[in-house]
Motif scaffolding. Sequence first.
Motif, short mmCIF file in Angstrom:
data_model
loop_
_atom_site.label_atom_id
_atom_site.label_comp_id
_atom_site.label_asym_id
_atom_site.label_seq_id
_atom_site.Cartn_x
_atom_site.Cartn_y
_atom_site.Cartn_z
N LEU A 291 49.02 20.45 22.35
CA LEU A 291 49.44 21.67 21.67
C LEU A 291 48.23 22.56 21.40
O LEU A 291 47.19 22.07 20.96
CB LEU A 291 50.13 21.29 20.35
N GLN A 292 48.38 23.85 21.64
CA GLN A 292 47.34 24.83 21.31
C GLN A 292 47.99 26.02 20.62
O GLN A 292 49.04 26.50 21.06
CB GLN A 292 46.62 25.31 22.58
N ILE A 293 47.36 26.50 19.54
CA ILE A 293 47.89 27.70 18.90
C ILE A 293 47.41 28.93 19.66
O ILE A 293 46.37 28.92 20.32
CB ILE A 293 47.50 27.79 17.42
N ILE A 294 48.19 30.00 19.61
CA ILE A 294 47.84 31.26 20.26
C ILE A 294 47.24 32.19 19.20
O ILE A 294 47.83 32.39 18.13
CB ILE A 294 49.07 31.92 20.91
N GLN A 295 46.07 32.73 19.51
CA GLN A 295 45.34 33.55 18.56
C GLN A 295 44.90 34.86 19.20
O GLN A 295 44.85 34.98 20.43
CB GLN A 295 44.10 32.82 18.05
N ASP A 296 44.55 35.82 18.34
CA ASP A 296 43.97 37.08 18.77
C ASP A 296 42.65 37.29 18.02
O ASP A 296 42.56 36.99 16.82
CB ASP A 296 44.89 38.27 18.44
#
Length: 385
Positions: A291-296
């Motif tokens: 699992l990887q979180i999506i970031q900006d």
Amino acid sequence: MADQTSHRAIVIGGSLGGLFTAASLRAIGWQVDVYERSVNELDSRGGGLVMQPDLLEAFRFAGIAHAPQLGVPSRDRQFLDASGAVLFRQRMPQAQTAWSVLYNTLRAGLPDDIIHPGIALSDFTQDGDTVEAILSNGQRVRADLLIGADGPHSATRSLVLPDDHPDYAGYVAWRGLVPERSLDAAATAQLVDAFTFQTGDAHQLLTYLIPGEDGSTEPGERRWNWVWYRPLAVGAPLDAAMTDRAGVQRTLSVPPGALTDENRDRLRADASKQLAPALASLVHAADEPFLQIIQDYRAPRLVFGRVVLLGDAAFIARPHTGAGASKAAANAVALAQRLRGADGAIDDALAQWQAQEWRNGMRLYELGIGLGAQVMGKVDRHAAA
């Protein structure tokens, strides 16, 4: 190779961005040392990624030999619906590779003695034309340039921009790798030779073949890489997903083998309900989904005297762009090209590099947000999942 052996760079981060930077600067004659906070080799991280021209250009510029075929070609791009019917298919040749293939190729092309594992950046000082890195082992190292290529949670960035932090985009990427031969014949027949998508209500799964663990691109020895983007709200839902089987709360990703059985089983159950049969079978066949979180994130600038931010330390572009690794490679090559032509005027070269690469980073950052909006809709990162 230009004669610039009097110049020295300290690179913080031993992942792809750091290794591309080290290789590119060595190609113009700079002395380079790379400091990576992890004690272990990083070749087990990540999954698949799209081969972009910037990656091959970076290997060429650095003079690093690589296998004739770094990736697995796909012929078509296709979209499936939840029943498994093909909604759309067209010829769109490209190639996909594995994070580990790029990492191992770069690592093999660099001398072992310039990579220093288990050492993090604690602080730095600057004095005119030099910068001194203060390292976690107590060592102090002076150089012409300190380059923060240490990823989304950059220690270098925390020192130059202490109030800046990446923003959670409101959704995550569930990922998995499956040996090619593990997939049943019907699913393989539908997915082989294609970059396949299924897009639904605020979710998208994509899959393609990448090289095997040993880098092989031979049929039967490759791996299926799949990524499933799904919303996950801040609070209890996100906290539960990011807690690994040892009870540790992760911040950026839950790596292969660390996902709890409960989260894995829920993921598989959801796949059976929402995905086309061939795609659901991929999710079920992944022994160790992760699992990887999506970031900006976008840095207001990239140069701070003789300290530079590069790759994901400078801009985090959503993975829909397919350009994370190639962005770091392009940053590194552009920096080396500017420095090679600087005739000793390092500060002028850095200013020119920053002007161009900040614009490039902004374009990719905005593209990623736009593509995310198309895929996920306007996900409310604070709403209930």
